[in-house]
Scaffold this motif. Structure first.
Motif, PDB file in Angstrom:
ATOM      1  N   GLN A  36       4.154   2.343  13.650  1.00  0.00           N
ATOM      2  CA  GLN A  36       2.987   2.012  14.291  1.00  0.00           C
ATOM      3  C   GLN A  36       1.833   1.739  13.240  1.00  0.00           C
ATOM      4  OE1 GLN A  36       2.465   5.251  17.024  1.00  0.00           O
ATOM      5  NE2 GLN A  36       4.333   4.380  18.409  1.00  0.00           N
ATOM      6  N   SER A  37       1.855   2.884  12.104  1.00  0.00           N
ATOM      7  CA  SER A  37       0.813   2.750  11.309  1.00  0.00           C
ATOM      8  C   SER A  37       0.574   1.197  10.358  1.00  0.00           C
ATOM      9  CB  SER A  37       1.068   3.726  10.110  1.00  0.00           C
ATOM     10  OG  SER A  37       0.762   4.976  10.827  1.00  0.00           O
ATOM     11  N   LEU A  38       2.114   0.808  10.151  1.00  0.00           N
ATOM     12  CA  LEU A  38       2.081  -0.531   9.360  1.00  0.00           C
ATOM     13  C   LEU A  38       1.655  -1.537  10.412  1.00  0.00           C
ATOM     14  CD1 LEU A  38       3.220  -2.153   7.296  1.00  0.00           C
ATOM     15  CD2 LEU A  38       5.411  -2.155   8.488  1.00  0.00           C
ATOM     16  N   LEU A  39       1.946  -1.659  11.573  1.00  0.00           N
ATOM     17  CA  LEU A  39       1.326  -2.650  12.640  1.00  0.00           C
ATOM     18  C   LEU A  39      -0.081  -2.523  12.598  1.00  0.00           C
ATOM     19  CD1 LEU A  39       4.003  -2.470  15.662  1.00  0.00           C
ATOM     20  CD2 LEU A  39       3.653  -4.209  13.624  1.00  0.00           C
ATOM     21  N   ARG A  40      -0.779  -1.403  12.734  1.00  0.00           N
ATOM     22  CA  ARG A  40      -2.112  -1.061  12.580  1.00  0.00           C
ATOM     23  C   ARG A  40      -2.795  -1.751  11.348  1.00  0.00           C
ATOM     24  NH1 ARG A  40      -1.042   4.125  15.057  1.00  0.00           N
ATOM     25  NH2 ARG A  40      -1.500   3.874  17.244  1.00  0.00           N
ATOM     26  N   LEU A  41      -2.131  -1.458  10.114  1.00  0.00           N
ATOM     27  CA  LEU A  41      -2.401  -1.971   8.892  1.00  0.00           C
ATOM     28  C   LEU A  41      -2.608  -3.437   9.048  1.00  0.00           C
ATOM     29  CD1 LEU A  41      -3.369  -1.669   5.836  1.00  0.00           C
ATOM     30  CD2 LEU A  41      -0.860  -1.895   5.396  1.00  0.00           C
ATOM     31  N   LEU A  42      -1.391  -4.070   9.630  1.00  0.00           N
ATOM     32  CA  LEU A  42      -1.502  -5.536   9.620  1.00  0.00           C
ATOM     33  C   LEU A  42      -2.781  -6.229  10.485  1.00  0.00           C
ATOM     34  CD1 LEU A  42       2.434  -6.374  10.065  1.00  0.00           C
ATOM     35  CD2 LEU A  42       0.899  -6.458   7.955  1.00  0.00           C
ATOM     36  N   LEU A  43      -2.778  -5.406  11.624  1.00  0.00           N
ATOM     37  CA  LEU A  43      -4.050  -5.782  12.380  1.00  0.00           C
ATOM     38  C   LEU A  43      -5.568  -5.780  11.550  1.00  0.00           C
ATOM     39  CD1 LEU A  43      -3.344  -4.178  15.875  1.00  0.00           C
ATOM     40  CD2 LEU A  43      -3.515  -6.382  15.265  1.00  0.00           C
ATOM     41  N   ILE A  44      -5.545  -4.611  10.983  1.00  0.00           N
ATOM     42  CA  ILE A  44      -6.743  -4.499   9.828  1.00  0.00           C
ATOM     43  C   ILE A  44      -6.777  -5.608   8.793  1.00  0.00           C
ATOM     44  CG2 ILE A  44      -7.845  -2.979   8.296  1.00  0.00           C
ATOM     45  CD1 ILE A  44      -6.865  -0.586   9.870  1.00  0.00           C
ATOM     46  N   LEU A  45      -5.608  -6.036   8.418  1.00  0.00           N
ATOM     47  CA  LEU A  45      -5.612  -7.097   7.509  1.00  0.00           C
ATOM     48  C   LEU A  45      -6.147  -8.530   7.606  1.00  0.00           C
ATOM     49  CD1 LEU A  45      -2.215  -6.900   5.598  1.00  0.00           C
ATOM     50  CD2 LEU A  45      -4.558  -6.444   4.533  1.00  0.00           C
ATOM     51  N   GLN A  46      -6.090  -8.590   9.196  1.00  0.00           N
ATOM     52  CA  GLN A  46      -6.579 -10.095   9.621  1.00  0.00           C
ATOM     53  C   GLN A  46      -7.821 -10.394   9.235  1.00  0.00           C
ATOM     54  OE1 GLN A  46      -5.551  -9.992  13.747  1.00  0.00           O
ATOM     55  NE2 GLN A  46      -3.331  -9.867  13.405  1.00  0.00           N
ATOM     56  N   PRO A  47      -8.823  -9.416   9.660  1.00  0.00           N
ATOM     57  CA  PRO A  47     -10.477  -9.756   9.237  1.00  0.00           C
ATOM     58  C   PRO A  47     -10.654  -9.957   7.808  1.00  0.00           C
ATOM     59  CG  PRO A  47     -10.271  -7.570  10.324  1.00  0.00           C
ATOM     60  CD  PRO A  47      -8.905  -8.216  10.179  1.00  0.00           C
ATOM     61  N   PHE A  48      -9.979  -9.252   7.069  1.00  0.00           N
ATOM     62  CA  PHE A  48      -9.992  -9.212   5.685  1.00  0.00           C
ATOM     63  C   PHE A  48      -9.638 -10.724   5.066  1.00  0.00           C
ATOM     64  CE2 PHE A  48      -9.983  -4.645   6.091  1.00  0.00           C
ATOM     65  CZ  PHE A  48     -11.336  -4.441   5.272  1.00  0.00           C
ATOM     66  N   PHE A  49      -8.351 -11.136   5.565  1.00  0.00           N
ATOM     67  CA  PHE A  49      -8.028 -12.388   5.264  1.00  0.00           C
ATOM     68  C   PHE A  49      -8.994 -13.615   5.672  1.00  0.00           C
ATOM     69  CE2 PHE A  49      -3.301 -11.098   5.376  1.00  0.00           C
ATOM     70  CZ  PHE A  49      -3.178 -10.744   4.139  1.00  0.00           C
TER      71      PHE A  49
END
Length: 177
Positions: A36-49
């Motif tokens: 779940q933490s990894l999935l949240r990290l992937l969600l957080i990565l989107q606006p940075f990209f």
């Protein structure tokens, strides 16, 4: 082309600290929480990209293209806000994949405006962004035509009503910031 300024460095340090915390989530809480933490990290990565993409690539060749794009965004945002306001007063019988959200008062339940979005806070944040954009354009240093100024004033009223009907305190805080 990746620019390395203070904002990008701080963003990368933040993302690296989140990435470093993943093994500890696995070690302390188990595989389910780490996943779940990894999935949240992937969600957080989107606006940075998206941020890096916008900063690194010239999207618009001239200011007139940028102004046209901002006007298009404002019209699309106004359409989404109007849909949310109308749906608040007269619920549109389109099946939505989400449940209605309510504010419970002593003697009545008030349905929050959600528009086409999953939750009322997301709708409020979208309208808060467009309200802030409208106010920045309206009170900026740039000289505007009377027609454009009137449409911005109308849009400001629509976005204010939409943020109000979403009953989201966080959206109002975003507007104030």
């Amino acid at each position: 082309r990746l620019l390395l300024d203070s904002i990008n460095r701080a963003s990368f340090l933040f993302l690296i600290s989140l990435l470093v915390s993943l093994p500890f989530a696995y070690w302390i809480s188990g595989a389910s929480v780490a996943r779940q933490s990894l999935l949240r990290l992937l969600l957080i990565l989107q606006p940075f990209f998206v941020y890096v993409w916008i900063r690194g690539f010239p999207c618009f060749e001239s200011m007139t293209q940028l102004e046209r794009f901002v006007k298009l965004l404002l019209w699309l945002g106004a359409g989404a806000a109007i849909y949310g306001i109308v749906d608040f007063y007269y619920p549109i019988p389109i099946p939505h994949p989400f449940a209605d959200q309510y504010i419970y008062l002593d003697f009545e339940h008030i349905r929050r405006a959600q528009g086409m979005l999953y939750e009322a806070s997301s709708f409020g944040n979208l309208c808060a962004f467009f309200l802030s954009l409208s106010l920045c354009l309206l009170f900026g240093r740039q000289r505007l035509s009377n027609r454009y100024r009137a449409s911005l004033c109308l849009g400001t009223g629509i976005f204010t009503m939409a943020v109000f009907l979403s009953y989201s305190r966080g959206s109002w805080a975003a507007v104030m910031v």
